[in-house]
Enzyme design. Structure first.
Site, mmCIF file in Angstrom:
data_model
loop_
_atom_site.group_PDB
_atom_site.id
_atom_site.type_symbol
_atom_site.label_atom_id
_atom_site.label_comp_id
_atom_site.label_asym_id
_atom_site.label_seq_id
_atom_site.Cartn_x
_atom_site.Cartn_y
_atom_site.Cartn_z
ATOM 1 N N ASP A 12 -3.434 70.231 -14.126
ATOM 2 C CA ASP A 12 -4.518 68.965 -14.393
ATOM 3 C C ASP A 12 -3.311 67.618 -14.500
ATOM 4 O OD1 ASP A 12 -7.426 68.076 -14.937
ATOM 5 O OD2 ASP A 12 -6.394 69.100 -17.588
ATOM 6 N N ASP B 268 -4.055 62.285 -9.837
ATOM 7 C CA ASP B 268 -4.627 61.500 -10.870
ATOM 8 C C ASP B 268 -3.889 59.577 -10.764
ATOM 9 O OD1 ASP B 268 -5.869 60.027 -12.577
ATOM 10 O OD2 ASP B 268 -5.727 60.330 -14.051
ATOM 11 N N GLU C 90 -8.594 61.441 -7.871
ATOM 12 C CA GLU C 90 -10.102 61.021 -8.958
ATOM 13 C C GLU C 90 -10.322 59.783 -8.145
ATOM 14 O OE1 GLU C 90 -9.898 61.681 -12.864
ATOM 15 O OE2 GLU C 90 -10.241 59.919 -13.259
ATOM 16 N N HIS D 51 -13.454 62.361 -21.579
ATOM 17 C CA HIS D 51 -12.290 63.789 -22.101
ATOM 18 C C HIS D 51 -12.473 63.967 -24.108
ATOM 19 C CE1 HIS D 51 -9.705 63.152 -19.041
ATOM 20 N NE2 HIS D 51 -10.633 64.301 -18.573
ATOM 21 N N GLY E 119 -14.317 65.883 -18.240
ATOM 22 C CA GLY E 119 -14.523 65.482 -20.236
ATOM 23 C C GLY E 119 -16.297 66.296 -19.479
ATOM 24 N N SER F 190 -17.329 68.275 -21.787
ATOM 25 C CA SER F 190 -17.470 69.573 -22.583
ATOM 26 C C SER F 190 -18.357 69.683 -23.323
ATOM 27 C CB SER F 190 -16.324 69.996 -24.615
ATOM 28 O OG SER F 190 -15.564 70.457 -23.220
ATOM 29 N N ASN G 29 -14.233 70.748 -15.973
ATOM 30 C CA ASN G 29 -13.678 70.443 -16.512
ATOM 31 C C ASN G 29 -14.074 71.300 -18.695
ATOM 32 O OD1 ASN G 29 -11.975 70.070 -14.710
ATOM 33 N ND2 ASN G 29 -11.070 68.627 -15.151
ATOM 34 N N ILE G 30 -13.702 71.850 -18.844
ATOM 35 C CA ILE G 30 -14.248 71.960 -20.163
ATOM 36 C C ILE G 30 -12.313 72.528 -21.140
ATOM 37 C CG2 ILE G 30 -15.645 73.938 -21.626
ATOM 38 C CD1 ILE G 30 -17.083 74.105 -19.542
ATOM 39 N N THR H 75 -12.245 70.797 -24.767
ATOM 40 C CA THR H 75 -12.695 70.753 -26.392
ATOM 41 C C THR H 75 -13.843 71.385 -26.687
ATOM 42 O OG1 THR H 75 -13.211 68.687 -26.464
ATOM 43 C CG2 THR H 75 -14.211 68.858 -27.353
HETATM 44 O O1 LIG Z 1 -11.879 66.862 -18.973
HETATM 45 C C1 LIG Z 1 -11.165 67.765 -19.400
HETATM 46 C C2 LIG Z 1 -11.304 68.507 -21.059
HETATM 47 O O2 LIG Z 1 -12.767 68.010 -20.705
HETATM 48 P P1 LIG Z 1 -13.370 68.322 -22.658
HETATM 49 O O3 LIG Z 1 -13.028 67.249 -23.578
HETATM 50 O O4 LIG Z 1 -13.651 69.565 -22.977
HETATM 51 O O5 LIG Z 1 -15.159 67.685 -22.470
HETATM 52 C C3 LIG Z 1 -9.426 67.871 -19.414
HETATM 53 O O6 LIG Z 1 -9.121 67.313 -17.941
HETATM 54 C C4 LIG Z 1 -8.111 67.397 -20.046
HETATM 55 O O7 LIG Z 1 -7.215 66.673 -19.566
HETATM 56 C C5 LIG Z 1 -7.783 67.859 -20.966
HETATM 57 O O8 LIG Z 1 -8.225 68.188 -22.382
HETATM 58 C C6 LIG Z 1 -6.811 66.921 -22.085
HETATM 59 O O9 LIG Z 1 -6.219 67.632 -22.183
HETATM 60 P P2 LIG Z 1 -4.530 67.256 -23.449
HETATM 61 O O10 LIG Z 1 -4.018 66.070 -22.456
HETATM 62 O O11 LIG Z 1 -5.179 67.057 -25.192
HETATM 63 O O12 LIG Z 1 -4.198 68.953 -23.036
#
Ligand SMILES: O=C(COP(=O)(O)O)[C@@H](O)[C@H](O)[C@H](O)COP(=O)(O)O
Length: 354
Positions: A83, A105, A142, A198, A233, A235, A275-276, A278
């Site tokens: 990621d 990215d 991206e 995010h 982002g 979630s 992407n999930i 959170t």
């Molecule tokens: O889109 C993402 C998650 O979305 P979310 O917060 O779950 O809505 C991931 O691609 C983020 O890159 C990831 O959550 C970042 O994680 P950390 O850098 O905090 O580990």
């Protein structure tokens, strides 16, 4: 062993009209929850390691965690995805470690914060595509910066993401620019900005079209029909878990995520990777808080961590079913990265740009 490329999985998802949640993984409990849910629902899996995860657990640990999942669940196709890579060198190291997919990215600089211009982004992404495709590895790029259309605030989280206030043109991916980007780089998948960010604090009210631009996806998809769109982002910030967290000593203010039904709508228009991260964090925090409140004398981490696996597994099952991922693992015949290289080399996987 069913470690497959993201391109193979998302091509299958496009052919049969479903989306695939890409869950972030940092530890054993998350990995187990994701795999048990996939096993139960016959779903193919994308697991991704963020920069924060690589800092927390270390890339070799994450790699072996994912390989262990592939070994224990040989019938489930698994994509090992990196990621938010902030430089070609980071992507190169992940490819060397055995990741079957990487994200370059280039919308941000190597600090993971500064928004960069189109030429920089296209240049570094093209470099990664050349290197990755030579190894049969897929690439996500991206275009546009994640952030809130409500406030204009960029989506900085844990050190990755732009900072400060951005204008609407930076926060919404332009279909014309997306088409040019795919033409210039040849990426397999493209992360787009449509108002998501995010973390847990995405929207101060349940989102409507003015702050979550699902309609933009249709326009982008028309121009690049074969390029798989990615929603970061995404979630949904389950209100029931916020309630549990706050009931058992937590303090999370009113906040809303991306409704599952909006994601299901987006899948109809070319979104294939969702992407999930959170949601699994919230579920595991809530499960631990609730368990510890009911069992204050407990000190065996296996007891409360087991609770987190169950809570996260239920969310994964829900998303696999809602996005139509369920039932597809057994339909995929894994192709090696060597075969994927040959396909790229022959031009069989070239993108169509309208
Ligand atoms: O889109 C993402 C998650 O979305 P979310 O917060 O779950 O809505 C991931 O691609 C983020 O890159 C990831 O959550 C970042 O994680 P950390 O850098 O905090 O580990």
């Amino acid at each position: 062993m069913a470690l497959i490329s993201m391109r193979q999985l998302l091509d299958h998802a496009a052919e049969f009209g479903y989306g695939v949640p890409a869950f972030n993984v940092n530890n054993l409990e998350q990995m187990r929850a994701i795999m048990e849910a996939a096993d139960k629902t016959d779903s193919p899996v994308i697991v991704q390691a963020s920069a924060g995860a690589r800092k927390y657990a270390g890339a070799p640990f994450l790699r072996h965690l994912i390989l262990a999942a592939v070994e224990e669940f040989p019938h489930i196709p698994v994509v090992m995805h990196q990621d938010h890579g902030t430089s070609p060198a980071i992507c190169q190291r992940s490819i060397q470690l055995g990741f079957s997919s990487v994200m370059m990215d280039g919308s941000l600089g190597t600090d993971g914060k500064t928004p960069m211009d189109y030429d920089y982004n296209a240049g570094v992404t093209r470099e990664v595509v050349k290197m990755a495709h030579a190894c049969g590895v897929s690439v996500e790029g991206e275009i546009g910066c994640l952030g809130s259309l409500e406030t204009g605030m960029a989506g900085e989280e844990d050190g990755v993401g732009a900072e400060g206030v951005l204008d609407h043109s930076q926060l919404l991916t332009d279909p014309e620019e997306a088409a040019q980007f795919v033409k210039d780089t040849g990426v397999d998948a493209l992360a787009i900005a449509i108002g998501t960010s995010h973390g847990a604090y995405k929207f101060t009210r349940p989102p409507t079209g003015d702050i979550l631009a699902i309609g933009q996806i249709k326009e982008i998809h028309k121009r690049i029909p074969n390029c798989h769109l990615v929603m970061h982002g995404s979630s949904s910030v389950p209100q029931e878990w916020l309630k549990v967290i706050n009931e058992f000593g937590g303090d999370i203010g009113e906040t809303y995520g991306v409704p599952v039904e909006e994601i299901v709508e987006a899948i109809k228009f070319g979104v294939r990777k969702v992407n999930i991260d959170t949601d699994l964090r919230l579920a595991s925090t809530g499960a631990i808080r609730r368990f510890m409140a009911a069992n204050p004398a407990e000190f065996d981490p296996r007891k409360y961590l087991k609770e987190t696996v169950g809570a996260m597994r239920d969310i994964c099952i829900d998303r696999y079913e809602a996005f139509g991922t369920a039932g597809n693992a057994s339909k995929i015949k894994p192709m090696s990265l060597e075969v994927m290289f040959t396909k790229y080399d022959k031009g069989e996987l070239d993108q169509e740009v309208k």
